[in-house]
Write a protein that holds these residues in place. Structure first.
Motif, mmCIF file in Angstrom:
data_model
loop_
_atom_site.group_PDB
_atom_site.id
_atom_site.type_symbol
_atom_site.label_atom_id
_atom_site.label_comp_id
_atom_site.label_asym_id
_atom_site.label_seq_id
_atom_site.Cartn_x
_atom_site.Cartn_y
_atom_site.Cartn_z
ATOM 1 N N HIS A 68 4.533 -4.119 -8.559
ATOM 2 C CA HIS A 68 4.897 -3.601 -9.852
ATOM 3 C C HIS A 68 3.281 -2.612 -9.869
ATOM 4 O O HIS A 68 3.116 -2.263 -11.079
ATOM 5 N N MET A 69 2.820 -2.564 -8.910
ATOM 6 C CA MET A 69 1.657 -1.670 -8.895
ATOM 7 C C MET A 69 1.903 -0.240 -8.213
ATOM 8 O O MET A 69 2.630 -0.182 -7.411
ATOM 9 N N THR A 70 1.280 0.857 -8.709
ATOM 10 C CA THR A 70 1.481 1.965 -8.032
ATOM 11 C C THR A 70 0.637 1.945 -6.613
ATOM 12 O O THR A 70 0.086 1.203 -6.210
ATOM 13 N N GLU A 72 -1.755 11.570 -0.903
ATOM 14 C CA GLU A 72 -2.185 11.871 -2.272
ATOM 15 C C GLU A 72 -0.672 12.305 -3.131
ATOM 16 O O GLU A 72 -0.845 11.963 -4.287
ATOM 17 N N PRO A 73 0.268 13.019 -2.488
ATOM 18 C CA PRO A 73 1.283 13.180 -3.257
ATOM 19 C C PRO A 73 2.332 12.070 -4.001
ATOM 20 O O PRO A 73 3.114 12.043 -4.728
ATOM 21 N N LEU A 74 1.879 11.006 -3.289
ATOM 22 C CA LEU A 74 2.654 9.681 -3.716
ATOM 23 C C LEU A 74 1.746 8.693 -4.315
ATOM 24 O O LEU A 74 2.000 7.384 -4.581
ATOM 25 N N ALA A 75 0.619 9.103 -4.810
ATOM 26 C CA ALA A 75 -0.296 8.043 -5.566
ATOM 27 C C ALA A 75 0.286 7.404 -6.838
ATOM 28 O O ALA A 75 -0.166 6.334 -6.966
ATOM 29 N N GLN A 76 0.986 8.069 -7.619
ATOM 30 C CA GLN A 76 1.620 7.290 -8.687
ATOM 31 C C GLN A 76 3.067 6.692 -8.374
ATOM 32 O O GLN A 76 3.602 6.343 -9.551
ATOM 33 N N ARG A 77 3.409 6.665 -7.072
ATOM 34 C CA ARG A 77 4.805 6.006 -6.889
ATOM 35 C C ARG A 77 4.697 4.581 -6.900
ATOM 36 O O ARG A 77 3.545 3.965 -6.568
ATOM 37 N N TYR A 78 5.766 4.085 -6.773
ATOM 38 C CA TYR A 78 5.764 2.568 -6.791
ATOM 39 C C TYR A 78 6.129 2.317 -5.241
ATOM 40 O O TYR A 78 6.939 3.129 -4.683
ATOM 41 N N LEU A 128 8.990 4.224 -1.943
ATOM 42 C CA LEU A 128 8.576 4.856 -0.555
ATOM 43 C C LEU A 128 9.175 4.395 0.697
ATOM 44 O O LEU A 128 9.984 3.259 0.690
ATOM 45 N N SER A 129 9.478 5.176 1.827
ATOM 46 C CA SER A 129 9.776 4.789 2.891
ATOM 47 C C SER A 129 8.982 3.924 3.647
ATOM 48 O O SER A 129 7.821 3.453 3.386
ATOM 49 N N GLY A 130 9.695 2.958 4.755
ATOM 50 C CA GLY A 130 8.901 2.215 5.453
ATOM 51 C C GLY A 130 7.589 2.720 6.039
ATOM 52 O O GLY A 130 6.557 2.001 6.032
ATOM 53 N N ARG A 144 1.610 3.108 5.546
ATOM 54 C CA ARG A 144 0.271 3.871 5.424
ATOM 55 C C ARG A 144 -0.428 3.305 4.219
ATOM 56 O O ARG A 144 -1.800 3.380 4.250
ATOM 57 N N VAL A 145 0.255 2.920 3.062
ATOM 58 C CA VAL A 145 -0.543 2.411 1.889
ATOM 59 C C VAL A 145 -1.153 1.094 2.476
ATOM 60 O O VAL A 145 -2.378 0.866 1.952
#
Length: 353
Positions: free
Chosen positions: A93-95, A128-134, A138-140, A145-146
């Motif tokens: 539930h978090m970005t 950086e481009p993915l910061a606001q995604r959930y 995302l891919s595996g 990386r997160v």
């Protein structure tokens, strides 16, 4: 950062000894892989370091602190360690940004400090481009990386990784091996990395500790472990070497399958059983008898498989020993053919154990 030291570490579950008198020093900023098959004790050792398990005997030191012993075990939250699991363990539930800074918010850091640290780690991990995604978007590899960014941003003394790439497909695993090494070179945290995959260990590690039955069978650099195995287990597990069982004629010669092999490595005692390791790609296979007799063995082809980049042979020597040999694709020999094997003396490594 601080060194991690294991001293005579033992963990028993009832009568089963999962970790058996393990001693290991991991220097400041070093990445050490615990490598071995399932059930060898590597994950139990990692969990002991993390504080999820209490040792039966021995102790664990981080810098000058004793964090685990028979008398007292510090809980995980007091060890200043970050751990990355197989499952990534991201909050759905978090970005991405919220997942990464979660540990900083628990530490009640101010907003400006959190923003600066987040910007730096997003740039380093290329998120950086993915910061606001959930996480579900995302891919595996991106999720991994997160998880790495979240572990690194809190500035741990020690970073622990438990089979972190096992859920990725083959191409992503290869990419992430190099990413983990790149991030390690940038941050230089003291890192313990558990894996059963020798390619991961060879790519990422400064040192590899090969574990077997709860013990460290051999500790060394990736080159040491691959090129200079000391035991039959390590020789077979790393690179799947052939292990020949001969009889020592003197300290550097072995009688095997009616031939004399000159060997390097451990010094042998005449008359004793002598295991000798040689990689399948180091054996030369020919349909013509060579002029030199030493380190040459006659054999019969029992299997041949075309693999594109090479051919994979199984051959049988006169004493019934099966050896695996890989050759260039141009070397095509039919099953049942008589061949001669040349085992270069510098590649025949006598094993001390």
């Amino acid at each position: 950062m601080a060194a991690v030291e294991l001293r005579g570490l033992v963990k028993r579950f009832g009568s089963f000894v999962a970790v058996d008198d393990v001693s290991l020093t991991i220097d400041h900023g070093q990445l050490v892989c615990l490598l071995g098959p399932s059930g060898c004790g590597k994950t139990t050792t990692l969990r002991l370091i993390a504080g999820f398990l209490e040792p039966t005997d021995g102790e664990i030191r981080v810098g000058e602190r004793v964090v685990s012993s028979r008398a007292r075990t510090l809980p995980p939250e007091q060890r200043n360690m970050s751990m990355i699991f197989q499952s990534y363990a991201l909050w759905p539930h978090m970005t991405v940004a919220e997942n990464i800074v979660y540990g900083l918010r628990l530490r009640k850091m101010d907003r400006d400090t959190i923003a600066k640290k987040l910007a730096a780690i997003l740039a380093t991990t290329k998120l950086e481009p993915l910061a606001q995604r959930y996480p579900g978007e995302l891919s595996g590899g991106q999720q991994q990386r997160v998880a790495l960014a979240r572990a690194l941003i809190v500035g741990p003394e020690t970073l622990l990784l438990d089979e972190p790439l096992s859920n990725l497909d083959a191409n992503l695993r290869e990419e992430m091996r190099f990413e983990i090494r790149r991030l390690h070179d940038e941050y230089r945290y003291t890192t313990v990395y558990v894996t059963h995959d020798q390619s991961e260990a060879m790519t990422t590690a400064d040192l590899i500790a090969v574990m077997n039955a709860g013990k460290i069978d051999q500790l060394g650099t990736p080159e040491d472990i691959y090129a200079r195995p000391e035991s039959e287990f390590v020789a077979r597990f790393i690179g799947a070497a052939n292990v020949i069982k001969g009889t020592a004629r003197d300290e550097s010669h072995v009688e095997f399958a009616g031939a004399t092999l000159q060997v390097v490595g451990a010094k042998l005692t005449a008359g004793q059983s002598a295991p000798v390791a040689i990689r399948q790609h180091e054996i030369l296979l020919s349909t013509q008898a060579p002029t030199a007799q030493q380190n040459t063995i006659k054999a019969t082809v029992t299997r041949q498989v075309y693999l594109g980049m090479n051919r994979d042979y199984m051959v049988e020597t006169p004493d019934g020993t099966s050896l695996r040999v890989t050759t260039p694709t141009e070397t095509a020999v039919d099953k049942g053919s008589e061949v001669w094997l040349t085992l270069p003396p510098a590649r025949c490594r006598a094993l001390s154990r």
